[in-house]
Design an enzyme around this catalytic site. Structure first.
Site, short mmCIF file in Angstrom:
data_model
loop_
_atom_site.label_atom_id
_atom_site.label_comp_id
_atom_site.label_asym_id
_atom_site.label_seq_id
_atom_site.Cartn_x
_atom_site.Cartn_y
_atom_site.Cartn_z
N LYS A 81 0.84 -1.20 0.00
CA LYS A 81 0.00 0.00 0.00
C LYS A 81 0.87 1.25 0.00
CE LYS A 81 -3.96 2.07 2.39
NZ LYS A 81 -4.97 1.92 3.46
N SER A 156 -9.53 2.82 2.12
CA SER A 156 -8.43 3.45 1.41
C SER A 156 -7.48 2.45 0.74
CB SER A 156 -7.64 4.34 2.36
OG SER A 156 -7.06 3.57 3.40
N SER A 180 -10.86 0.63 6.07
CA SER A 180 -10.06 0.68 4.85
C SER A 180 -9.51 -0.65 4.37
CB SER A 180 -8.90 1.66 5.04
OG SER A 180 -9.39 2.98 5.11
#
Length: 477
Positions: A81, A156, A180
């Site tokens: 990420k 996210s 997320s």
């Protein structure tokens, strides 16, 4: 070459690599070809670096050829990420202020996956500073849902979820404050786990004692997710809140006999936690359909929920306080370099007093105790992951649910963030599709430190439903 394809499980890939049925180089090229094929359509992976990935794959093959012991993720193509620092690799956090940022060193979660042999291929796209459950930013643009390119991939960790759903990587990671890891898993028909506090230690941190946000694993199957968790989890002297349980316990097979993990399971199922939030009718239908699935496997399902009425204020207060502490000075220096919703959330933390923060932590303690008592009568809590199915990608967030306005970019995420402040582990597992073919997951919540049993339950549910086997009609499937 092995019969593996880009949708094979990570466990299958790992076994084939060890048996030398396929090389790490060959497996990487399979995934790089897939990235070339579908990433231009979904925009899930950013800062892709084939040359560096090829060097890692070559080293993985050479280690195996030398007879060296290799790690659990040996040779598996992996996406980190874009909020996790990878030494020498562009890491932007989705912010124009960090567009050219290149960290000098790996952070702990990256150290662990690299030590386990993963081949890092790219970063996964994120919203600005990972704020919000829709993945878009001014550097790389919007990540699109592979099941409908006009829809959001969530966030996210939306880049991670879309990359997994399309077979561009074997495994990926994420973080979760308000949902997320769970929300994008639901939107993309994959699996995402928000671990309990201390299960996946993070370092470095500005505040080692603040644990609203956690790191965790994402995968196409629960078994693959457990494999990644076995690497991410485990004690470290660098993180005072890290749990002592070694990560290896999660690598043990999840199967009991058939769906035995569900037999006799005491399930509390709630569509809205007693009216705490609005739920889209299609999401509610998919959740209701799971009663027959669970009862058919021998579970005892009742309509019940814990009292979480303090959770709304607790989450909003701690989030605003955290954002103000982390970004307040940066916003003051660059007021025009933040999206409006994030800027507003940061500013909401400025007037908070010590008494406000103390109240939030007292309430969080109350919530944790109330969950402990609730789980004396129930083994798991099942509820929606997201209150809506994937929404149009040109919206920052859903404007309404069943005609009820959603005033901020957080309102529609209550089904996830109310669970966040309980501190309990929660997993998103594929459960069904809307009439328009959009994925919907269910959220299964377990008691504190209950990740191992949670994974066994989720795996049994997955094996019965097989909803996660449905792939998006994108590229060559």
């Amino acid at each position: 070459m092995s019969a593996l394809d880009h949708f094979s499980t990570a466990l299958e890939m790992a076994a084939a690599l060890r048996a030398r049925e396929i090389s790490a180089r060959e497996l990487l090229e399979l995934h790089l070809a897939r990235i070339d094929e579908v990433n231009p359509q979904v925009n899930a992976l950013v800062s892709v670096d084939p040359d560096r990935a090829r060097a890692q794959a070559a080293e993985a093959d050479e280690r195996l050829a030398r007879g060296e012991e290799v790690g659990a993720l040996h040779g598996l193509p992996y996406a980190v990420k874009d909020t996790h620092d990878v030494g020498g690799w562009r890491t932007t956090y989705g912010s124009p202020l960090m567009a050219d940022h290149v960290p000098e060193a790996d952070e702990l979660v990256v150290e662990r996956i690299r030590a386990a042999g993963a081949v890092v291929v790219a970063k996964s796209n994120v919203p600005e500073f990972a704020a919000g459950s829709h993945t878009f930013n001014t550097i790389f643009g919007t990540t699109l849902n592979p099941y409908d390119l006009g829809r959001s991939a969530g966030g996210s960790s939306g880049g991670s979820a879309a990359a997994l759903a399309t077979g561009m990587v074997a495994l990926a990671d994420g973080t979760d404050m308000g949902g997320s890891l769970r929300n994008p898993a639901s939107f993309n028909n994959v699996v995402g786990l928000r671990p309990g506090l201390g299960r996946v230690p993070e370092w470095p941190q500005a505040n080692a004692w603040e644990a609203t946000a956690v790191s965790g694993p994402m995968a196409r199957t629960v078994g693959d997710l457990a494999l990644l968790l076995s690497v991410q989890a485990g004690p470290t002297p660098r993180v005072p809140m890290a749990l002592e349980t070694p990560g290896a316990v999660f690598a043990e097979p999840l199967e009991r006999s058939g769906g035995a993990a569900l037999a006799g399971l005491r399930v509390a199922l709630s569509a809205d936690l007693g009216g705490a939030f609005e739920v889209d009718h299609e999401v509610a239908r998919v959740l209701a359909d799971q009663v027959a699935v669970l009862e058919g496997a021998g579970s005892r399902v009742v309509d019940a929920h814990p009292d979480l009425h303090e959770a709304e204020d607790t989450f909003r207060t701690l989030r605003a306080w955290h954002f103000q502490a982390r970004f307040g000075d940066l916003l003051a220096a660059h007021p025009d370099q933040f999206k409006a919703s994030l800027a507003d959330n940061i500013r909401a933390g400025a007037p908070l007093s010590g008494a406000d923060v103390a109240r939030a932590y007292t309430q969080r303690t109350t919530l944790a105790e109330r969950m402990r008592v609730f789980f004396e009568s129930h083994d798991v809590l099942v509820l929606p992951v997201s209150q809506v199915p994937p929404f149009p990608a040109d919206q920052e967030y859903p404007q309404s649910i069943n005609g009820r306005p959603q005033e901020t970019y957080l309102d529609w995420m209550r089904s996830s963030y109310l669970i966040t402040v309980t501190g309990c582990p929660a997993i998103s597992v594929p459960a069904g599709f809307t009439t328009d073919g959009l994925p919907v997951g269910i959220q299964i919540v377990a008691p504190h430190s209950g990740e191992r049993r949670l994974l066994e339950i989720a795996h049994a549910f997955e094996q019965i439903t097989r909803v996660g086997d449905r792939r998006p009609a994108l590229g060559n499937v």
